[in-house]
Structures are given as structure tokens and as C-alpha cells.
Motif scaffolding. Structure first.
Motif, short mmCIF file in Angstrom:
data_model
loop_
_atom_site.label_atom_id
_atom_site.label_comp_id
_atom_site.label_asym_id
_atom_site.label_seq_id
_atom_site.Cartn_x
_atom_site.Cartn_y
_atom_site.Cartn_z
N SER A 218 -119.45 -2.58 36.71
CA SER A 218 -119.31 -1.47 35.77
C SER A 218 -120.68 -1.05 35.25
CB SER A 218 -118.41 -1.87 34.60
OG SER A 218 -117.16 -2.34 35.04
N ARG A 219 -121.46 -2.03 34.82
CA ARG A 219 -122.79 -1.73 34.29
C ARG A 219 -123.69 -1.09 35.34
NH1 ARG A 219 -124.13 -6.73 32.73
NH2 ARG A 219 -124.92 -7.14 34.82
N ASP A 220 -123.61 -1.59 36.58
CA ASP A 220 -124.44 -1.02 37.65
C ASP A 220 -124.15 0.45 37.87
OD1 ASP A 220 -125.50 -3.54 38.04
OD2 ASP A 220 -124.39 -3.95 39.89
N ILE A 221 -122.89 0.80 37.90
CA ILE A 221 -122.52 2.19 38.20
C ILE A 221 -122.88 3.12 37.05
CG2 ILE A 221 -120.48 3.67 38.48
CD1 ILE A 221 -119.50 1.66 40.56
N VAL A 222 -122.72 2.64 35.82
CA VAL A 222 -123.15 3.45 34.68
C VAL A 222 -124.66 3.66 34.71
CG1 VAL A 222 -123.33 3.51 32.16
CG2 VAL A 222 -121.18 2.80 33.23
N ALA A 223 -125.39 2.62 35.11
CA ALA A 223 -126.85 2.70 35.15
C ALA A 223 -127.35 3.59 36.28
CB ALA A 223 -127.45 1.31 35.28
N ASN A 224 -126.63 3.61 37.39
CA ASN A 224 -127.14 4.25 38.60
C ASN A 224 -126.70 5.70 38.80
OD1 ASN A 224 -128.43 1.85 39.29
ND2 ASN A 224 -126.76 1.14 40.61
N TYR A 225 -125.73 6.18 38.00
CA TYR A 225 -125.16 7.50 38.28
C TYR A 225 -124.97 8.31 37.00
CZ TYR A 225 -124.24 5.52 42.85
OH TYR A 225 -124.39 4.92 44.08
N ASP A 226 -125.10 9.60 37.14
CA ASP A 226 -124.90 10.54 36.03
C ASP A 226 -123.42 10.85 35.89
OD1 ASP A 226 -125.12 12.47 34.07
OD2 ASP A 226 -125.74 14.06 35.46
N ILE A 227 -122.69 9.91 35.28
CA ILE A 227 -121.25 10.08 35.11
C ILE A 227 -120.93 10.16 33.62
CG2 ILE A 227 -120.62 8.96 37.27
CD1 ILE A 227 -120.08 6.38 35.71
N ASP A 228 -119.74 10.66 33.32
CA ASP A 228 -119.32 10.85 31.94
C ASP A 228 -118.47 9.70 31.41
OD1 ASP A 228 -120.30 13.69 31.55
OD2 ASP A 228 -119.00 13.94 33.31
N GLY A 229 -117.85 8.95 32.32
CA GLY A 229 -116.99 7.87 31.87
C GLY A 229 -116.62 6.95 33.00
N ILE A 230 -115.94 5.86 32.62
CA ILE A 230 -115.38 4.92 33.59
C ILE A 230 -113.92 4.69 33.24
CG2 ILE A 230 -117.59 3.78 34.04
CD1 ILE A 230 -116.59 1.44 32.28
N GLN A 231 -113.15 4.30 34.23
CA GLN A 231 -111.75 3.99 33.98
C GLN A 231 -111.27 2.83 34.84
OE1 GLN A 231 -107.97 6.20 35.30
NE2 GLN A 231 -108.22 6.95 33.21
N TYR A 232 -110.63 1.87 34.19
CA TYR A 232 -109.83 0.86 34.87
C TYR A 232 -108.36 1.22 34.65
CZ TYR A 232 -113.76 -2.24 35.90
OH TYR A 232 -114.92 -2.78 36.41
N ASP A 233 -107.48 0.65 35.49
CA ASP A 233 -106.07 1.01 35.36
C ASP A 233 -105.17 -0.22 35.35
OD1 ASP A 233 -105.88 0.26 38.06
OD2 ASP A 233 -105.90 2.31 38.79
N ASP A 234 -103.92 -0.07 35.76
CA ASP A 234 -102.95 -1.16 35.67
C ASP A 234 -103.28 -2.31 36.60
OD1 ASP A 234 -102.34 0.67 37.78
OD2 ASP A 234 -100.33 -0.20 37.96
N HIS A 235 -104.25 -2.15 37.49
CA HIS A 235 -104.69 -3.25 38.35
C HIS A 235 -105.75 -4.11 37.68
CE1 HIS A 235 -103.38 -0.28 41.66
NE2 HIS A 235 -102.39 -1.11 41.39
N PHE A 236 -106.08 -3.80 36.45
CA PHE A 236 -106.91 -4.67 35.61
C PHE A 236 -105.92 -5.53 34.83
CE2 PHE A 236 -108.92 -5.79 31.63
CZ PHE A 236 -110.22 -6.09 31.98
N ALA A 237 -105.78 -6.80 35.23
CA ALA A 237 -104.68 -7.59 34.69
C ALA A 237 -104.96 -9.09 34.87
CB ALA A 237 -103.37 -7.22 35.39
N LEU A 238 -104.21 -9.87 34.09
CA LEU A 238 -104.10 -11.32 34.29
C LEU A 238 -102.61 -11.58 34.50
CD1 LEU A 238 -105.66 -14.05 34.24
CD2 LEU A 238 -105.02 -14.23 31.82
N PRO A 239 -102.12 -11.39 35.73
CA PRO A 239 -100.67 -11.31 35.96
C PRO A 239 -99.91 -12.60 35.61
CG PRO A 239 -101.92 -10.50 37.85
CD PRO A 239 -102.89 -11.20 36.97
N SER A 240 -98.73 -12.40 35.05
CA SER A 240 -97.82 -13.52 34.80
C SER A 240 -97.25 -14.02 36.12
CB SER A 240 -96.69 -13.08 33.87
OG SER A 240 -97.20 -12.71 32.61
N GLY A 241 -96.70 -15.22 36.08
CA GLY A 241 -96.06 -15.80 37.26
C GLY A 241 -96.90 -16.84 37.96
N PHE A 242 -98.15 -17.03 37.51
CA PHE A 242 -99.00 -18.09 38.05
C PHE A 242 -99.06 -19.22 37.04
CE2 PHE A 242 -100.67 -14.21 40.07
CZ PHE A 242 -100.59 -14.58 41.41
N SER A 243 -98.99 -20.44 37.53
CA SER A 243 -98.93 -21.58 36.62
C SER A 243 -100.15 -21.65 35.71
CB SER A 243 -98.79 -22.88 37.41
OG SER A 243 -99.85 -23.05 38.33
#
Length: 392
Positions: A218-243
Motif C-alpha cells: 500500500s505504501r509503495d503504491i501511494v509513494a510511486n503514483y499520483d493517485i487520489d485514494g486506495i481501496q481494499y474490499d471484502d477480500h481483506f479479512a481474517l476468515p472464520s472457520g480456521f482453528s
């Protein structure tokens, strides 16, 4: 009036001059029509015949309430560009962005991280065994600046290493060798999928090296590119079902995802204070139970600056029900951007235009921050016709 002008002029309803609409009587609704901005007619009780309103298709002949007050507007009107189309070359990106500009879209969420491949320069990713696809984000920056669009780097795969039931790409194999992946041992064999993961292999974000990896890219891309924002989505998770996950207390699981997102935000803003951090989760109850993400708390604490929940439903009734369930559990609807489905793999058919139009009207009436379409192909190519929206 051309398409670009329709989306940038200060719009004033001209119902007084639209005699075709004002003199049209609908016996079923027992009402005469009034011309309002397209997207503002409650319950889609409208007629879009172009002869009825002087500024059609920017306005529509409406027989119910105008849900857009004179001072209400959307801050966000966006769409997601996937890894598959309008992203494979500078010409492809330019074609897509030009069409989105013409159709009034203000923000493009552009895929930079998918299935073990990164489409931007990142030293952190390279060191972790991630495959470099090509510098698509550089193409997107060029086109976004040319057409005056907001550009967000969208980390589609979030904390997922790959698609499938086992490590299946260079990065996932490296992550497995490093002990980064979540799995259960069943009959002596690792099982990587649970009810909370679907057909994806997830990394264990409770591990510091995994956290460092996600903060780093995340930090690399913010540093390297002229962008306005970043977004993570529902694939940013600590999923249930693992011991290893389920053995933690609920507050600990929630703390793991929240503190990592806070670290991503802090690292990004240390590079570029103006960068905007967005999150596009599943509905709140699903996020809490399956992904251990309490994004209502994130909004309350300012961990992210907006949430863009994926209310991907094919009917306006289901959309409204799911949205209202979430709004009852959070404090500020003005931080919510509704993700609206035009098409997608969950259902084979496109969402009908009339249903999408009603979803937009519902978003206006609930005072949301804006809307974003899943996904850009349907905006660029059709069959969905984008209505006039009022912007702040």
C-alpha cells in the motif's frame, strides 16, 4: 446538449415549460407528471418518453415524489475497472476512461492486485515473490489526469493469495513456504477453504510478516503514483472457520483486522497526507460473522474515510432491505457509498435497468455519500444507461 455537458451544468428542473409531461395524466397513478432529474423519481413511477421533457434523457416525467431535494447531491459516483477489460494496454485504459468521463463517472477504482500479480511497481511485492504483470497503474494515472477523473488503486485480492482450493501461483507458493497461509489439517492434509473464504486461499493477517507485506505494498503504491485514494474490499479479512482464528476471542479477531487497516492508513498518509482510504466490504452482519471485520466501528473511529458496501442485489427491494439493515447499525449514512450491481458472476443475468434506477433513488432518499457501479464494463459498453446525477 452533449453527454459531458449534461453532467456538469447546474441543473434546474424545467417542468413549467414541459407541457408534454405536466399535461400528461396517468390514470393508474391518478396524477399528472412533473419533470425531475433522472434518478430522482420515487419508485420508478416515471415515463422516459423523450418528447415529454425538454431535457430528456437528463430528466424524466415523474408521477411520484421527487426524492432529490434542491440542495442534495452525491459526493461520489464511481465504478470498478477489473483486471480483464479496459486495463490491458494504454489504449484500452484510455478508451475506457474516455467513455467513463463522457458518461459522467467521477471516480475510477482500478485493479492493481489480483491472484498473486501486481499491476504496479512495488519493491515490497517483488521481495515477497509477487509476479509483476505490467505497469497498468501508470497507464491509469495518465488517462485519469487527461480526463479529470479521481483514481483509486483497488487492491482486489486484499489478504487473499490466490483463487482455488490450494496454492496455485508463484506468490501463493512462496507464502505457503513462509507459513503465511490459513488452513486446517483434515485427515493429515491441509484444507485452505472454509465457509468464510469461498474458493480462495487467504493469508493469516495475525502474522506480522503478512501485516508488513500489506502495509508495504500500500505504501509503495501511494509513494510511486499520483493517485487520489486506495481501496481494499471484502477480500481483506481474517476468515472464520480456521482453528487458529476461531480460537481467538471475538474482540481479538476484530482487533486484528481493524489495527491492520489503521496501519495501512497511517503508512499511506505518512507518504501523502491527502490520500483517501476507502473500504468496500460485504454487508455488516456477514462481515462481522464471516470476515471478522466490524466496519461500523471503523466508520465510528475514523479508521477509514468511507465505506462502499457491496449491496449487490438484483432487485431494488432486496437492495433496500440490506441497506436498511446496515444503516440501523451504524451512526452516519453520509459515510456510506452504495455498491450497486449491474452484472457479475453471482447471477448470470444483468440487473434490470428499472431496478438499478430505483436503487439510485433509494440511495438519494437515504442520504448516502454516493454510489459506485459493479462494474465498469456495463457503464462503458451498456446495456445500462447512466442517468443524470447531481454532484456536490
Amino acid at each position: 446538449m452533449d453527454a459531458i455537458q449534461q453532467h456538469n451544468v447546474s441543473y434546474i428542473c424545467s417542468s413549467g415549460a414541459d407541457v408534454g409531461c405536466s399535461s400528461y395524466y396517468d390514470p393508474g397513478l391518478a396524477a399528472y407528471g412533473t419533470c425531475v432529474r433522472n434518478g430522482c423519481c420515487a419508485y420508478s413511477a416515471q415515463i422516459t418518453e423523450s418528447t415529454l421533457c425538454d431535457q430528456a434523457p437528463a430528466e424524466t416525467c415523474c408521477f411520484r415524489n421527487n426524492v432529490c431535494s434542491d440542495d442534495f447531491c452525491f459526493d461520489v459516483y464511481g465504478t470498478w475497472v477489473s483486471q480483464y477489460r479496459f486495463s490491458g494496454s494504454q489504449a484500452d485504459v484510455d478508451q475506457g476512461f474516455a467513455a467513463l468521463k463522457e458518461k459522467g463517472v467521477k471516480r475510477v477504482l482500478f485493479n492493481v492486485w489480483a491472484n498473486g500479480v501486481i499491476f504496479a511497481n512495488s519493491a515490497t511485492a517483488q521481495a515477497a515473490g509477487v509476479q509483476f504483470g505490467n505497469d497498468r497503474l501508470a497507464w491509469a494515472v495518465q488517462s485519469a489526469r487527461q480526463y479529470g477523473l479521481e483514481l483509486y488503486a483497488w487492491f482486489e485480492y486484499g489478504s487473499m493469495a490466490c483463487y482455488g482450493s490450494a496454492p496455485s501461483n508463484q506468490f501463493a507458493n512462496t507464502a505457503s513456504a513462509n507459513g503465511w497461509l490459513l488452513y486446517n489439517m483434515v485427515n493429515g492434509q491441509p484444507v485452505y477453504n472454509t465457509d468464510g473464504t469461498g474458493d480462495f486461499v487467504f493469508m493469516d493477517i495475525s502474522l506480522q510478516p503478512v501485516r508488513d507485506f500489506l502495509v508495504g505494498i500500500s505504501r509503495d503504491i501511494v509513494a510511486n503514483y499520483d493517485i487520489d485514494g486506495i481501496q481494499y474490499d471484502d477480500h481483506f479479512a481474517l476468515p472464520s472457520g480456521f482453528s487458529s482464528v476461531d480460537s481467538m476471542g471475538q474482540s481479538s479477531r476484530y482487533s486484528q483486522t481493524e489495527s491492520l487497516m489503521q496501519a495501512i492508513k497511517d503508512a499511506s498518509k505518512s507518504i501523502k497526507p491527502s490520500i483517501h482510504v476507502s473500504f468496500s466490504p460485504s454487508s455488516l452482519l456477514f462481515s462481522r460473522s464471516k470476515h471478522n471485520v466490524d466496519w461500523a466501528d471503523w466508520v465510528l473511529r475514523g479508521v477509514v474515510e468511507e465505506v462502499m458496501p457491496q449491496y449487490y442485489r438484483t432487485t431494488a427491494a432486496d437492495f433496500k432491505r440490506t441497506l436498511e439493515e446496515d444503516l440501523a447499525l451504524i451512526t452516519r449514512s453520509d459515510q456510506v457509498v452504495a455498491g450497486i450491481r449491474l452484472s457479475g458472476s453471482s447471477f448470470p443475468e444483468n440487473t434490470p435497468q428499472s431496478e438499478v434506477d430505483q436503487m439510485i433513488q433509494i440511495s438519494y432518499s437515504k442520504g448516502l455519500k454516493g454510489i459506485s457501479f459493479w462494474f465498469a464494463d456495463n457503464v462503458i459498453l451498456g446495456p445500462y444507461f447512466v442517468p443524470f446525477l447531481r454532484y456536490c
